[in-house]
Design a protein around this motif. Structure first.
Motif, PDB file in Angstrom:
ATOM      1  N   ALA A   1       0.842  -1.200   0.000  1.00 20.38           N
ATOM      2  CA  ALA A   1       0.000   0.000   0.000  1.00 20.38           C
ATOM      3  C   ALA A   1       0.875   1.248   0.000  1.00 20.38           C
ATOM      4  N   VAL A   2       0.383   2.295  -0.661  1.00 18.67           N
ATOM      5  CA  VAL A   2       1.020   3.614  -0.619  1.00 18.67           C
ATOM      6  C   VAL A   2      -0.068   4.645  -0.360  1.00 18.67           C
ATOM      7  N   ARG A   3       0.318   5.769   0.223  1.00 18.28           N
ATOM      8  CA  ARG A   3      -0.649   6.817   0.556  1.00 18.28           C
ATOM      9  C   ARG A   3      -0.528   7.983  -0.418  1.00 18.28           C
ATOM     10  N   ILE A   4      -1.676   8.558  -0.718  1.00 17.38           N
ATOM     11  CA  ILE A   4      -1.763   9.757  -1.545  1.00 17.38           C
ATOM     12  C   ILE A   4      -2.344  10.870  -0.679  1.00 17.38           C
ATOM     13  N   ARG A   5      -1.651  11.991  -0.674  1.00 18.53           N
ATOM     14  CA  ARG A   5      -2.105  13.161   0.089  1.00 18.53           C
ATOM     15  C   ARG A   5      -1.950  14.391  -0.803  1.00 18.53           C
ATOM     16  N   ASP A   6      -2.952  15.276  -0.802  1.00 17.82           N
ATOM     17  CA  ASP A   6      -2.942  16.454  -1.677  1.00 17.82           C
ATOM     18  C   ASP A   6      -2.763  16.051  -3.145  1.00 17.82           C
ATOM     19  N   LEU A   7      -3.360  14.920  -3.508  1.00 25.63           N
ATOM     20  CA  LEU A   7      -3.270  14.369  -4.869  1.00 25.63           C
ATOM     21  C   LEU A   7      -1.817  14.201  -5.314  1.00 25.63           C
ATOM     22  N   SER A   8      -0.974  13.788  -4.370  1.00 22.60           N
ATOM     23  CA  SER A   8       0.427  13.478  -4.650  1.00 22.60           C
ATOM     24  C   SER A   8       0.803  12.194  -3.911  1.00 22.60           C
TER      25      SER A   8
ATOM     26  N   MET B   1       1.952   1.035  -6.228  1.00 21.68           N
ATOM     27  CA  MET B   1       2.553   2.259  -6.758  1.00 21.68           C
ATOM     28  C   MET B   1       2.083   2.514  -8.189  1.00 21.68           C
ATOM     29  N   GLN B   2       2.038   1.457  -8.998  1.00 16.44           N
ATOM     30  CA  GLN B   2       1.554   1.580 -10.371  1.00 16.44           C
ATOM     31  C   GLN B   2       0.115   2.085 -10.398  1.00 16.44           C
ATOM     32  N   THR B   3      -0.708   1.548  -9.526  1.00 23.14           N
ATOM     33  CA  THR B   3      -2.109   1.958  -9.443  1.00 23.14           C
ATOM     34  C   THR B   3      -2.228   3.403  -8.984  1.00 23.14           C
ATOM     35  N   ALA B   4      -1.335   3.833  -8.089  1.00 23.07           N
ATOM     36  CA  ALA B   4      -1.361   5.216  -7.624  1.00 23.07           C
ATOM     37  C   ALA B   4      -1.113   6.186  -8.777  1.00 23.07           C
ATOM     38  N   TYR B   5      -0.141   5.875  -9.628  1.00 21.54           N
ATOM     39  CA  TYR B   5       0.125   6.722 -10.797  1.00 21.54           C
ATOM     40  C   TYR B   5      -1.084   6.749 -11.725  1.00 21.54           C
ATOM     41  N   LEU B   6      -1.700   5.592 -11.927  1.00 26.03           N
ATOM     42  CA  LEU B   6      -2.873   5.527 -12.801  1.00 26.03           C
ATOM     43  C   LEU B   6      -4.026   6.325 -12.211  1.00 26.03           C
ATOM     44  N   PHE B   7      -4.249   6.199 -10.928  1.00 23.36           N
ATOM     45  CA  PHE B   7      -5.334   6.926 -10.270  1.00 23.36           C
ATOM     46  C   PHE B   7      -5.166   8.434 -10.425  1.00 23.36           C
ATOM     47  N   LEU B   8      -3.970   8.940 -10.165  1.00 20.02           N
ATOM     48  CA  LEU B   8      -3.748  10.383 -10.264  1.00 20.02           C
ATOM     49  C   LEU B   8      -3.885  10.867 -11.705  1.00 20.02           C
ATOM     50  N   PHE B   9      -3.436  10.073 -12.660  1.00 21.45           N
ATOM     51  CA  PHE B   9      -3.605  10.423 -14.070  1.00 21.45           C
ATOM     52  C   PHE B   9      -5.087  10.538 -14.411  1.00 21.45           C
ATOM     53  N   LEU B  10      -5.875   9.546 -14.013  1.00 20.12           N
ATOM     54  CA  LEU B  10      -7.295   9.546 -14.346  1.00 20.12           C
ATOM     55  C   LEU B  10      -8.041  10.667 -13.632  1.00 20.12           C
ATOM     56  N   VAL B  11      -7.700  10.912 -12.373  1.00 25.35           N
ATOM     57  CA  VAL B  11      -8.343  12.015 -11.643  1.00 25.35           C
ATOM     58  C   VAL B  11      -8.048  13.346 -12.329  1.00 25.35           C
ATOM     59  N   LYS B  12      -6.792  13.546 -12.753  1.00 23.97           N
ATOM     60  CA  LYS B  12      -6.445  14.786 -13.451  1.00 23.97           C
ATOM     61  C   LYS B  12      -7.259  14.932 -14.725  1.00 23.97           C
ATOM     62  N   LYS B  13      -7.388  13.867 -15.503  1.00 21.92           N
ATOM     63  CA  LYS B  13      -8.154  13.929 -16.741  1.00 21.92           C
ATOM     64  C   LYS B  13      -9.631  14.190 -16.469  1.00 21.92           C
TER      65      LYS B  13
END
Length: 247
Positions: free
Chosen positions: A72-79, A212-224
């Protein structure tokens, strides 16, 4: 996994946040239930913390198979933050050879690993009040929820977001707005999506790397999706049935 329509927001909230006649015995579960009982979906997405989770398993049946690693990894402030969680987990039964071929976790690697009962409370503390994110997250949650019932005596009440479903929503938007980009053969596997979107890629079938891979994908999709006017968690929920409550 077969996707079913998400319930209407009011119905979903009533089902998730209903009061229980018997509060859970575990202090961790009581805190989990209390936090999400007063949960507000109407704040900007950047206000929330997310815990991106992945598990490696002995098989796909929550009733008979077991967890052999959690990442698991944490995302805070969309980072993505430096906060991470990873552990191997010793199952009670043997690890099938076909499972080892996928995640490369051998019986020898698990010989001195802790049992799920020992590490699950630490994992739940790591998640805290964050929303869980995962790719095909329903599978992970079905195993983690069983662990909560077996170890802590109750079910989790943490809302979850599925990046596979978000990717389907995003692809649908592309097809609707740019008909020439329609591709019926698009793959929603985690690695394929990240490669197609030009995201950093990691070794697959390692729970921490996949998180970690999913975290990058999540932030990409949220930005879009935010560029299309999706700014709050409720917006995300309402956008093409883009999330489900896996409870």
């Amino acid at each position: 996994m077969m996707m079913t329509p998400a319930p209407a927001p009011v119905a979903a909230l009533a089902r998730v946040f209903g009061r229980f006649a018997r509060p859970p015995r575990s202090e961790l579960l009581r805190a989990n239930h209390a936090h999400f009982e007063a949960f507000d979906q109407n704040r900007p997405l950047a206000d929330y913390e997310f815990c991106v989770v992945d598990t490696e398993l002995t098989g796909l049946s929550p009733a008979s198979d077991e967890i052999v690693s959690i990442g698991a990894v944490r995302i805070r402030d969309l980072s993505i933050t430096a906060d991470s969680f990873y552990t191997l987990v010793a199952p009670r039964g043997p690890v099938p050879k076909v499972a080892t071929m996928i995640h490369r976790i051998t019986p020898g690697m698990l010989r001195d690993a802790p049992r799920l009962r020992e590490v699950f409370p630490d994992f739940l503390r790591f998640c805290g009040g964050a929303l869980v994110v995962g790719h095909n997250v329903g599978l992970d949650i079905s195993f983690l929820d069983r662990a909560a019932r077996d170890i802590l005596g109750g079910r989790l009440r943490t809302p979850c977001i599925d990046t596979m479903r978000l990717a389907q929503v995003y692809q649908q938007e592309l097809w609707e707005n740019y008909y020439d980009q329609f591709d019926a053969t698009v793959s929603y596997q985690l690695g394929h999506l990240c490669k197609n979107y030009g995201l950093p890629t990691f070794d697959q079938h390692n729970a921490l790397y996949d998180a970690m891979q999913t975290a990058y994908l999540f932030l990409f999709l949220v930005k879009k999706l935010r560029s299309g006017g999706i700014n709050t968690l409720r917006d995300l929920y309402m956008a093409g049935r883009s999330w489900r409550w896996y409870l």
